[in-house]
Design an enzyme around this catalytic site. Structure first.
Site, PDB file in Angstrom:
ATOM      1  N   HIS A 386      21.487  27.766  20.025  1.00  0.00           N
ATOM      2  CA  HIS A 386      22.616  26.995  20.973  1.00  0.00           C
ATOM      3  C   HIS A 386      24.007  26.736  20.587  1.00  0.00           C
ATOM      4  O   HIS A 386      24.898  27.014  21.145  1.00  0.00           O
ATOM      5  CB  HIS A 386      21.734  25.990  21.536  1.00  0.00           C
ATOM      6  CG  HIS A 386      22.644  25.078  22.535  1.00  0.00           C
ATOM      7  ND1 HIS A 386      22.398  25.459  24.125  1.00  0.00           N
ATOM      8  CD2 HIS A 386      23.620  24.399  22.650  1.00  0.00           C
ATOM      9  CE1 HIS A 386      23.452  24.518  24.715  1.00  0.00           C
ATOM     10  NE2 HIS A 386      24.073  23.821  23.871  1.00  0.00           N
ATOM     11  N   GLU A 387      23.932  25.957  19.239  1.00  0.00           N
ATOM     12  CA  GLU A 387      25.088  25.628  18.697  1.00  0.00           C
ATOM     13  C   GLU A 387      26.056  26.816  18.105  1.00  0.00           C
ATOM     14  O   GLU A 387      27.125  26.758  18.241  1.00  0.00           O
ATOM     15  CB  GLU A 387      24.945  24.653  17.800  1.00  0.00           C
ATOM     16  CG  GLU A 387      24.146  23.253  18.002  1.00  0.00           C
ATOM     17  CD  GLU A 387      24.942  22.503  19.227  1.00  0.00           C
ATOM     18  OE1 GLU A 387      26.316  22.741  19.387  1.00  0.00           O
ATOM     19  OE2 GLU A 387      24.516  21.820  20.080  1.00  0.00           O
ATOM     20  N   HIS A 390      28.277  28.086  20.932  1.00  0.00           N
ATOM     21  CA  HIS A 390      29.303  27.350  21.019  1.00  0.00           C
ATOM     22  C   HIS A 390      30.276  27.732  19.691  1.00  0.00           C
ATOM     23  O   HIS A 390      31.581  27.879  19.883  1.00  0.00           O
ATOM     24  CB  HIS A 390      29.209  25.794  20.912  1.00  0.00           C
ATOM     25  CG  HIS A 390      28.339  25.144  21.928  1.00  0.00           C
ATOM     26  ND1 HIS A 390      29.048  25.391  23.143  1.00  0.00           N
ATOM     27  CD2 HIS A 390      27.486  24.316  22.077  1.00  0.00           C
ATOM     28  CE1 HIS A 390      28.033  24.625  24.091  1.00  0.00           C
ATOM     29  NE2 HIS A 390      27.312  23.995  23.359  1.00  0.00           N
ATOM     30  N   HIS A 393      31.903  31.120  20.435  1.00  0.00           N
ATOM     31  CA  HIS A 393      32.767  30.946  21.438  1.00  0.00           C
ATOM     32  C   HIS A 393      34.094  30.351  20.788  1.00  0.00           C
ATOM     33  O   HIS A 393      35.514  31.009  21.226  1.00  0.00           O
ATOM     34  CB  HIS A 393      32.257  30.072  22.441  1.00  0.00           C
ATOM     35  CG  HIS A 393      33.114  30.131  23.694  1.00  0.00           C
ATOM     36  ND1 HIS A 393      32.621  29.480  24.862  1.00  0.00           N
ATOM     37  CD2 HIS A 393      34.275  30.971  24.111  1.00  0.00           C
ATOM     38  CE1 HIS A 393      33.572  29.829  26.043  1.00  0.00           C
ATOM     39  NE2 HIS A 393      34.428  30.296  25.374  1.00  0.00           N
TER      40      HIS A 393
END
Length: 594
Positions: A386-387, A390, A393
């Site tokens: 998940h991180e 980020h 991105h």
């Protein structure tokens, strides 16, 4: 006692020295920002006189923000390594004071740009040098109805340091001062419950361990309920104050305006979820049957359905799994993930005093950083992927956009992270070795829906209610917060769940309630990611290229436009419904496995 930071291997600690290798370098940047602030002051009152003045002001402003971002990110990440460290507390406090000073001194920029005559602005924008600031200026002009006079803007900027007191107090109380009791773990050892190990205890096969961990945390928060009610009320009042000062109709309107999001998107989410609660109730009923319990309690919700297997995933194994799962995103994407692993972007393990939870952060001039509190379990694997979403991105945004357009809006922030999770989920379902393992992962997939879509929407509804009550003049007490929160749990979990009274204190430990109207974006992001991940897996390169273009676009366009270009219309109610239909089908699949 927990592990001390100096007992952890260097390779598992992030390399903050890549931002500042010494205190002297940090102090040098503090001084440079001070110097630039003195320079930008000269343009106050004359910014609109010529295109040169406008350009010079924006050039200096960008430079100030860029350097101060390095300072702010570095000092706060240093503090998060050990929140008890007084020196790092002081440095982060100094960085916050600098941010307030920047806001105060530069507060003249927006109102003076707004006051520029339209014909003059059109002439100014003919300058090649100013063209790079076009979207930045357009965004300011969009805010014209909600922008105050230069003097009023200065006053609001001066108040920002005080306005952060509630959130800072919450963080220090919750993460540094509050201590949870010891409980017996599965082996009968006395272990202190922490923010980092709480989720692990809730997933324990031993129901007594789950129950004791649950009670120890929420009974502790109950002791401080009035203080936490005060900090949350302070945060709510802050948002209401700023929205009223700027003449928005409400705090939620002010928050959504930042992302250029229609209120209908927020309300649609709550309405569509509310219409689809029957599938949640059905899932919980199935879970109750699997666990063979007379009553399904709140401390049972995170328990895996399969007790025969225990998926342990060490950090090094997690890295290999993630590289295989993200393969559909292409070689370039994978090469950046490898850099994150190899170049110490990640602070992996929990240590005494370390900030709980997980996040991805960084500055324009640094690579992204990830804070984890990794446990050798499936949840930690998904937190890591998940991180990384980020971080990738942010990496793509910073590499492809100038500084001012490198910060993507929060509305799209959860899309990349959730898409990574869904690709991992599909990979693990397809590669399950046994029926038990498939059942375990299927349940985990359903839990992602429960916690990311349903639960975050419940949080969003809680935020909406408490802001509306406060805006209508109600003074909310800890009892009010508890009652509202408890009733929402009854609504979202239904008659198949025993909603324990302790859960009414959960609002007191949710840090996202201090980032107003943030949590709904997890649910909308999950919905968008569901569609995009399906496109990537079914359409291949064409969908991947569109998705990477979305990541590269940073903050250069408005979120709804960015997602439409990638293939998702978030203003359509049907988008949320697509995600919930996936949940419904997963529930049926789980039912068939019984």
């Amino acid at each position: 006692m927990g592990i001390k930071r100096n007992e952890i291997e260097e390779k598992y600690k992030w390399n903050l020295e890549s931002i500042y290798s010494s205190e002297e370098e940090l102090n040098k940047d503090f001084e440079e920002v001070k110097s630039l602030l003195n320079e930008i002051k000269k343009y106050k009152g004359i910014l609109s006189d010529s295109w040169e003045n406008l350009y010079n002001t924006l050039y200096l402003y960008e430079k100030i923000l860029r350097i101060s971002e390095n300072i702010y990110v570095y000092t706060h990440m240093k503090q998060h390594e050990d929140t008890r460290n007084n020196k790092n507390q002081a440095l982060s406090g100094k960085a916050e004071m600098l941010s307030t000073e920047i806001s105060t001194i530069t507060s003249f920029i927006v109102p003076e740009i707004i006051e520029i005559d339209e014909n003059d602005m059109n002439k100014y924008m003919e300058s090649e040098k100013l063209k790079q600031y076009k979207k930045f200026i357009d965004e300011i002009l969009r805010k014209k109805p909600y922008t105050l006079s230069p003097k009023e803007e200065e006053l609001l900027a001066l108040s920002s340091d005080i306005a952060n007191t509630a959130e800072n107090t919450f963080e220090m109380l919750s993460f540094a001062d509050v201590k949870f009791p010891e409980i017996e773990d599965e082996e009968g050892n006395k272990v202190r419950v922490t923010h980092g190990n709480f989720s692990k205890f809730l997933q324990s096969k031993n129901r007594t361990v789950r129950k004791n961990a649950f009670k120890s945390v929420y009974e502790t928060y109950e002791k401080y309920k009035n203080t936490f009610a005060s900090t949350l009320s302070g945060s709510v009042k802050r948002e209401i104050f700023y929205s009223k000062a700027r003449k928005y109709n409400s705090a939620i309107e002010a928050s959504l305006f930042e992302d250029n999001i229609n209120l209908k998107v927020y309300e649609n989410l709550i309405n569509v979820i509310s219409k689809n609660l029957d599938d949640m109730y059905k899932y919980l009923k199935i879970k109750k049957g699997f666990l063979k319990v007379d009553e399904l309690h709140m401390y049972d919700l995170y328990t895996p359905l399969v007790s025969k297997i225990d998926i342990k995933i060490k950090y090094e194994d997690a890295k290999d799994i993630i590289l295989k799962a993200l393969k559909p995103l292409g070689d370039e994407y994978l090469s950046i993930v490898k850099k994150a692993f190899d170049e110490r972007w990640i602070d992996v393990y929990e240590n005494e005093g370390k900030k709980g939870g997980a996040y991805s952060w960084g500055s324009y001039d640094s690579h992204p950083f990830i804070l984890l509190n990794y446990k050798d379990d499936l949840n930690s694997l998904f937190t890591l992927v998940h991180e990384l979403g980020h971080s990738l991105h942010s990496y793509y945004s910073r590499k492809n956009q100038p500084y001012l357009y490198s910060h993507y809006k929060i509305f799209v922030a959860e899309v990349a992270s959730t898409l990574n999770e869904q690709l991992l989920m599909e990979y693990m379902l397809n590669n399950a070795k046994t029926k038990e393992e498939k059942l375990y992962i299927l349940n985990y997939y359903l839990e992602q829906f429960r916690t990311t879509v349903y639960r975050q929407t419940m949080f969003a509804e809680f935020e909406k209610i408490i802001h509306e009550k406060s805006e209508s003049g109600e003074a909310l007490t800890s009892e009010d917060y508890c009652n509202i929160y408890y009733d929402l749990n009854l609504k979202y979990y239904g008659e198949n769940t025993c909603v324990d009274k302790e859960i009414s204190f959960e609002w007191a430990r949710v840090p996202h309630f201090y980032s107003n109207f943030y949590v709904y974006k997890y649910a909308t992001g999950f919905s968008a990611a569901s569609i995009l991940s399906h496109k990537i897996l079914s359409e291949g390169k064409e969908a991947v290229d569109k998705y990477l273009d979305f990541l590269k676009s940073g903050g250069s366009d408005y979120p709804l436009n960015q997602l439409k270009k990638a293939g998702v219309d978030m203003e359509d109610e049907g988008t949320i419904q697509i995600a919930l239909d996936i949940f419904k089908n997963l529930v049926k699949e789980l039912e068939n496995e019984m």
